[in-house]
Scaffold this active site. Structure first.
Site, PDB file in Angstrom:
ATOM      1  N   HIS A  17      30.280 -51.409  34.926  1.00 42.45           N
ATOM      2  CA  HIS A  17      30.300 -49.994  35.319  1.00 42.45           C
ATOM      3  C   HIS A  17      30.169 -49.808  36.825  1.00 42.45           C
ATOM      4  O   HIS A  17      30.443 -48.730  37.341  1.00 42.45           O
ATOM      5  CB  HIS A  17      29.291 -49.157  34.502  1.00 42.45           C
TER       6      HIS A  17
ATOM      7  N   ASP B  45      28.211 -55.779  30.047  1.00 40.13           N
ATOM      8  CA  ASP B  45      28.385 -54.999  31.276  1.00 40.13           C
ATOM      9  C   ASP B  45      28.408 -55.863  32.546  1.00 40.13           C
ATOM     10  O   ASP B  45      27.544 -55.734  33.400  1.00 40.13           O
ATOM     11  CB  ASP B  45      27.280 -53.932  31.348  1.00 40.13           C
TER      12      ASP B  45
ATOM     13  N   SER C 155      21.522 -51.000  38.880  1.00 39.89           N
ATOM     14  CA  SER C 155      22.662 -51.482  38.106  1.00 39.89           C
ATOM     15  C   SER C 155      23.321 -52.652  38.818  1.00 39.89           C
ATOM     16  O   SER C 155      23.587 -52.574  40.021  1.00 39.89           O
ATOM     17  CB  SER C 155      23.691 -50.369  37.939  1.00 39.89           C
TER      18      SER C 155
HETATM   19  N1  ARG Z   1      23.442 -45.788  31.910  1.00 40.21           N
HETATM   20  C1  ARG Z   1      23.874 -46.718  32.901  1.00 40.21           C
HETATM   21  C2  ARG Z   1      23.032 -46.545  34.143  1.00 40.21           C
HETATM   22  O1  ARG Z   1      23.056 -45.547  34.790  1.00 40.21           O
HETATM   23  C3  ARG Z   1      25.311 -46.585  33.257  1.00 40.21           C
HETATM   24  C4  ARG Z   1      26.213 -46.994  32.172  1.00 40.21           C
HETATM   25  C5  ARG Z   1      27.631 -46.557  32.391  1.00 40.21           C
HETATM   26  N2  ARG Z   1      28.296 -46.586  31.116  1.00 40.21           N
HETATM   27  C6  ARG Z   1      28.732 -45.492  30.462  1.00 40.21           C
HETATM   28  N3  ARG Z   1      29.137 -45.627  29.222  1.00 40.21           N
HETATM   29  N4  ARG Z   1      28.793 -44.302  30.997  1.00 40.21           N
HETATM   30  O2  ARG Z   1      22.312 -47.436  34.517  1.00 40.21           O
END
Ligand code: ARG
Length: 720
Positions: free
Chosen positions: A80, A217, A655
């Site tokens: 991502h 991911d 991330s």
């Molecule tokens: N929730 C994750 C974060 O902000 C980002 C994941 C992105 N994936 C998605 N399906 N929108 O750390």
């Protein structure tokens, strides 16, 4: 946290609180004993040194974290985080988002999205005296704000000896202290490997922020430099960057209870806000912003059907909007269920009695705290209008026109006097943002989103309306949807800002040339400029006063907490931090216990053929059915661990951060937090705060058995 207290807490079995905290590298010496006791085998002193392993293998991508995993500049981060670059290289015919991408040779690697950078932090220097300490006394509001900003800009200018370096001043504890951070900025970044979205984004927005989770991911970039090892623009002649260190990748991964740590660049937390700020955020800002995000997504989806070219252009925008819409939703649920506000109020009461109990403390803190409360109240004044304008301003033509016109104004000043973002040092990035537009822009979507929000704007009370805006869209006599829609149609079809060459040409034009233009979006930007500047000046007045009052408030909290022997770490501010803890499950609600690992078979159980979120590649299904798990298998779960949980204190910006074991080996990537933990940005709860990681054995197994990326495994250093 004081060492003696940690020892005492450990004795009574309360060590869970030790997992709280995003520590600055220089603080590691003060928590060295706790780190060793928790399971760190590296020397904590070594970890305070940015030019030594493992810190020199950690990099920032600006917004995400990453790390070097080979001597040839191979970089691993989250799928991502590389999403924009994967999307940038995707078309309807050659859809890398859908099908994935593996460069089997270096020649096959493709340029990442314009503006992509690999930042290697080289130094961190305390510059509080040169920023806050060097401001003339007696300044207030705007003048104080500008004086702080000027000091920062001067330090940055002295530090940035060439475009190969990026320097930034970061404020800690709301302006109580400042650090200058110097980073090597590598600007030839290439996409090397991305799994298909059915692995890299498996579970989609349904599983996002959730456990149990089965998302692969990860993605890989490579950093390139010129033949002399210096950062350079993209060129065929560039060579892979040789990092000073790279992480060894663990084949075996982690077990329950293992020590883990994350080194990375967490973006923002709000652990020290006042009760009033908390209340306003949770009763007004989050509910409203969540609604705007959901509406924004609905509008995009209604105009751009799935699989269409316009939709591919907006996938990244949708993912970003959805990610935080869900984030806000979780926080609102936690807020309503929990007692965060009550506890903040109780803490503030205690703080105030502690201040009042002593004359010296009263003299030092009472007045700035009272001032702060007034400032906070006045900052809410036009929030309704401002938030709406913020979401309208996310549309492309609006943003492009206003940024270009602002640039023309800033260009007429001396470089050192220009607004941050518009200085010479920013021009490369500015240009790239102008180049990127068309891959993320479709006029029918842009128009529909604007129309949607203008309709809501037109319903604001008179006191909140912007005269120049009302005039431009003829809203004085009420809102006529057909008329505004027609006007937007015309604006979008008559503007030439949708052409890259035109946008770039406007970067060099004067204010007068803008004023003489008949491009409808430029005319719009020109017509709003005075209002925009007045709003900005007002905001800076407030920010200046806040910069004076907040540090005093933070000083009080720090003094009070240390009187209680409680840990004080600064809120996240996108600078390098370390958090440590263990692999551990949790109880999401009464009667339920989540185990710390998910398995391949668990992923298969979620499989929905052809589904947008839960489809799986045929070769992955085959490989799971074959159970050819080799050295990646974890006997305890009779499978390969796909994702796992830990107690680490992380937030957005972390991330892509590597997760390291006690020896400093790469055991996975952190990529998310569990639903119940999101309110942790405001309030750390050791029983609910869990980070989600993708395991290194799963990543290696997919690379080897599914995606055919053995060439990259060969390049990495593996460790059992
Ligand atoms: N929730 C994750 C974060 O902000 C980002 C994941 C992105 N994936 C998605 N399906 N929108 O750390």
């Amino acid at each position: 946290m004081r060492r003696t207290l940690i020892a005492a807490l450990t004795l009574v079995g309360l060590q869970a609180t030790a997992d709280e905290g995003m520590w600055q590298p220089h603080q590691l010496n003060t928590i060295a004993d706790e780190l060793k006791q928790a399971g760190l085998q590296l020397d904590p002193a070594q970890m305070t040194n940015l030019s030594q392993f493992p810190m020199n293998a950690i990099i920032s991508l600006g917004g995400c974290t990453a790390s070097f995993v080979s001597p040839k500049g191979l970089v691993v981060t989250n799928h991502h985080c590389a999403y924009g670059s994967i999307q940038y290289n995707s078309t309807e015919q050659n859809n890398l988002l859908k099908d994935g991408f593996v460069a089997k040779t270096m020649k096959a690697e493709v340029a990442a999205a314009p503006g992509s950078r690999v930042y290697v932090t080289e130094s961190l220097t305390d510059v509080t005296d040169k920023v806050r300490g060097a401001v003339k006394s007696g300044l207030s509001g705007n003048a104080y704000y500008n004086a702080i900003e000027e000091n920062e800009k001067r330090l940055v200018a002295e530090c940035e000896t060439s475009q190969d370096y990026r320097c930034e001043v970061y404020s800690f504890h709301s302006g109580a202290s400042y650090f200058l951070i110097k980073q090597l900025a590598i600007r030839d970044v290439r996409l090397v490997y991305a799994p298909p979205s059915s692995i890299g984004k498996f579970g989609g927005d349904t599983d996002n922020w959730m456990w149990p989770r089965h998302t692969g991911d990860w993605s890989f970039y490579r950093a390139y430099v010129d033949k002399n090892g210096n950062p350079a623009d993209f060129s065929k002649d560039n060579v892979p960057y040789t990092p000073k260190a790279h992480l060894k990748v663990s084949v075996g991964g982690v077990d329950e209870g293992d020590y883990v740590m994350v080194l990375g660049y967490p973006g923002r937390t709000n652990r020290y806000r006042t009760p009033r700020e908390v209340e306003n955020e949770f009763t007004w800002v989050y509910p409203t912003a969540k609604r705007y995000r959901e509406e924004y997504i609905d509008v995009i989806k209604s105009v751009a059907p799935k699989g269409s070219d316009p939709r591919i252009k907006y996938e990244s925008t949708i993912a970003g909007l959805a990610n935080y819409a869900k984030n806000y939703g979780s926080m609102l649920e936690s807020y309503q269920r929990g007692d965060m506000l009550e506890r903040k109020i109780a803490f503030t009461k205690d703080l105030h009695s502690w201040i009042k109990a002593d004359e010296k403390r009263t003299a030092q803190y009472a007045s700035p705290i009272a001032t702060l409360d007034t400032l906070i109240e006045s900052s809410f004044e036009h929030q309704q209008r401002d938030l709406l304008v913020n979401y309208m301003g996310r549309t492309n033509m609006w943003d492009v026109a206003k940024s270009l016109y602002r640039l023309a104004h800033e260009h007429s000043k001396d470089d050192s006097q220009r607004e941050p973002g518009y200085q010479q040092r920013d021009m490369n990035r500015f240009k790239q943002s102008m180049q990127k537009v068309n891959r993320r822009y479709d006029p029918s979507v842009d128009k529909a989103v604007l129309l949607h929000f203008i309709k809501q704007y037109a319903a604001l009370p008179k006191s909140e309306r912007i005269a120049a805006f009302d005039q431009y869209f003829n809203l004085n006599k009420g809102f006529n949807e057909q008329a505004v829609s027609k006007q937007l149609d015309k604006m979008h079809s008559n503007t030439s800002l949708d052409e890259e060459a035109v946008r770039l040409a406007w970067m060099d034009k004067s204010v007068d040339e803008f004023k003489a233009s008949d491009d409808p979006f430029i005319r719009f930007a020109v017509s709003q400029y005075d209002y925009d500047m007045a709003t900005e000046n007002h905001a800076k007045d407030l920010a200046g006063e806040m910069l004076k009052a907040k540090p005093a408030y933070m000083d009080a909290i720090i003094a009070y907490k240390s009187s209680l022997d409680q840990p004080v770490y600064a809120d996240a501010n996108s600078s390098l931090r370390i958090t440590y803890g263990n692999v551990k499950g949790y109880s999401p609600k009464d009667g339920l216990m989540a185990t710390p690992f998910t398995t391949l078979e668990g992923m298969l159980a979620k499989y929905i053929p052809g589904d947008e979120e839960f489809d799986m590649p045929a070769n992955l299904i085959q490989a799971i059915n074959d159970k050819n798990y080799g050295p990646y298998k974890m006997d305890k779960i009779d499978s390969i661990p796909v994702n796992y949980l830990s107690t680490l204190d992380i937030t957005g910006g972390n991330s892509g951060s590597p997760t390291l074991n006690g020896k400093g080996e790469f055991v996975g990537l952190v990529f998310d937090g569990v639903y119940e933990s999101i309110i942790g940005d405001w309030d750390y709860d050791p029983s609910l705060k869990r980070a989600i990681h993708v395991s290194s054995p799963y990543m290696l197994w997919v690379m080897e058995q599914v995606d055919g990326a053995e060439n990259l495994i060969e390049e990495m250093t593996l460790s059992e």
